[in-house]
Design an enzyme around this catalytic site. Structure first.
Site, short mmCIF file in Angstrom:
data_model
loop_
_atom_site.label_atom_id
_atom_site.label_comp_id
_atom_site.label_asym_id
_atom_site.label_seq_id
_atom_site.Cartn_x
_atom_site.Cartn_y
_atom_site.Cartn_z
N TRP A 130 0.86 -1.19 0.00
CA TRP A 130 0.00 0.00 0.00
C TRP A 130 0.90 1.24 0.00
O TRP A 130 1.85 1.31 0.80
CB TRP A 130 -0.88 -0.04 1.26
N ASP A 211 -0.96 -6.00 8.91
CA ASP A 211 -1.97 -5.02 8.53
C ASP A 211 -3.20 -5.80 8.08
O ASP A 211 -3.14 -6.58 7.12
CB ASP A 211 -1.45 -4.12 7.40
N LYS A 246 -13.71 -0.94 6.04
CA LYS A 246 -14.29 -1.67 4.91
C LYS A 246 -15.37 -2.64 5.39
O LYS A 246 -16.49 -2.63 4.89
CB LYS A 246 -13.19 -2.49 4.22
C1 LMR Z 1 -6.85 2.22 -0.37
O1 LMR Z 1 -5.78 1.62 -0.47
O2 LMR Z 1 -7.43 2.72 -1.34
C2 LMR Z 1 -7.50 2.34 0.98
O3 LMR Z 1 -6.73 1.70 1.94
C3 LMR Z 1 -7.84 3.73 1.35
C4 LMR Z 1 -6.66 4.61 1.59
O4 LMR Z 1 -6.66 5.30 2.60
O5 LMR Z 1 -5.72 4.62 0.78
#
Ligand code: LMR
Length: 397
Positions: A130, A211, A246
């Site tokens: 992420w 996570d 979510k």
């Molecule tokens: C995402 O990856 O789109 C979600 O986890 C929301 C975010 O805050 O980035």
């Protein structure tokens, strides 16, 4: 002083939603940020949440501060959701949970906790991960390193490379793992691979930081926690950052948890006391409302049953959209194989579209996806927008 400042770059995920909102095209499609949409294309409030809120409104007596670690009932139920009520870590009292503002809040508290208490430990994240993970840990002065995760095509796990990389991480470092529904790839380890990962973490004395933002969005509430439960062996330590954005649809209420698993009850209490310092210096104590909703739903048999039904409905719809996407792409661009998308899990998949193609999707078709890996939020697809979406993708391929 600010006159000398240049504009900072927009956030690679949330910045796209800002751009989407400004786009005048009535047929625009936003598949960037991870937000669930129903078949009608909206993000509804779950029925269990509405009912919990109704009851809370009637019962609530005060808006006084919560404790630094939040609602005790929330903490207990969050631990039970992760590991199940009778789990040894719970019955022996070597697990503690703090209510945090979202999963991101949990990650930031964890990052500060590491900075204060394990100052030499680097944090290893999967490649890719992420986009906000490195930012959060670097903001807390943590050194961030990467371990191999996905194959060159971006479609499946390169498990040999992952295991080799984990085996080279120095003892005492922190390994960030995605509990399920890997963000951004949608590719998760199998049960057997989780066993091997847990062995390496244990043998090499690495601290897992899991996570866990999508419990229930992959295969099921317990199925999605299976990897995490494999890692939490008797006596092992871990940090878990979970989110209720979510699976409860509580995005704007910002509700998550930082759970600390220690080897003994005393060690858990000591770790908690340090995590509380991180909270106190960040935001003092968490907001009540979202945590109270989650505690109300999880603590009431009727509401919990309703939540499980609603969660299963969201999970089923995402699964259907994966299948429909693959079928529609087969018609629109038969020479390109997107079948891997149906094998992946959770909200996201890497489409494999290049940055140039992603740009063209946005500028010519008002279709918004994340540049890195062409990450698509499958949960934003609908039967209604599928044809338009796949035609647009086919035209940029
Ligand atoms: C995402 O990856 O789109 C979600 O986890 C929301 C975010 O805050 O980035």
């Amino acid at each position: 002083m600010f006159e000398t400042f240049e504009m900072a770059p927009p956030d690679s995920i949330l910045g796209l939603t800002d751009a989407f909102k400004k786009d005048p095209n009535p047929n625009k499609i936003n598949l960037s940020v991870g937000v669930y949409k129903n078949a009608a294309g909206s993000t509804p409030i779950l029925r269990c949440v509405k009912e919990a809120e109704r009851r809370l409104l009637e019962e609530e007596q005060t808006k006084g501060y919560l404790g630094i670690d939040g609602l005790p009932e929330f903490g207990r139920l969050a631990c039970e959701l992760l590991l199940t009520a009778g789990h040894e870590a719970l019955t022996s009292g070597r697990i503690v949970s703090l209510q945090t503002p979202g999963g991101t809040g949990a990650l930031r508290v964890a990052a500060d906790f590491l900075k204060q208490n394990l100052p030499t430990a680097s944090v290893w994240v999967s490649k890719p991960t992420w986009a906000n993970h490195p930012n959060i840990f670097q903001a807390a002065d943590r050194k961030v390193e990467t371990y191999q995760y996905i194959n060159a095509a971006g479609t499946t796990l390169d498990f040999d490379a992952m295991l080799q990389a984990l085996n080279r991480i120095p003892a005492g470092d922190v390994v960030l793992l995605h509990g399920c529904c890997h963000n951004p790839t949608g590719v998760d380890p199998t049960a057997d691979q989780w066993q091997q990962i847990a062995d390496v973490l244990h043998d090499r004395k690495l601290l897992p930081l899991i996570d866990f933002a999508y419990q229930g969005f992959g295969k099921g509430i317990d199925e999605d926690a299976a990897g995490l439960r494999t890692v939490i062996r008797p006596g092992t330590e871990a940090l878990i950052c979970s989110s209720f954005s979510k699976n409860f649809g509580l995005y704007s209420e910002r509700v998550g948890a930082l759970t600390i698993v220690a080897s003994t009850t005393d060690a858990a209490q000591a770790a908690l006391s340090h995590a509380k310092i991180s909270v106190r210096t960040n935001y003092s104590n968490p907001p009540q409302h979202g945590g109270a909703i989650v505690a109300k739903v999880l603590g009431d048999a009727e509401l919990r049953g309703l939540w499980e039904e609603e969660l299963a409905e969201m999970r089923g719809r995402i699964h259907d959209m994966r299948t429909l996407f693959v079928e529609t792409m087969k018609q629109k661009a038969p020479q390109h194989d997107f079948s891997f998308i149906a094998d992946q899990c959770g909200m996201f998949s890497f489409s494999g579209l290049t940055p140039v193609q992603v740009d063209e999707l946005k500028s010519k078709h008002s279709v918004y996806i994340v540049t890195s890996g062409g990450r698509i939020n499958v949960a934003g697809m609908t039967a209604e927008n599928m044809d338009r979406l796949c035609s647009a993708i086919a035209s940029v391929l």
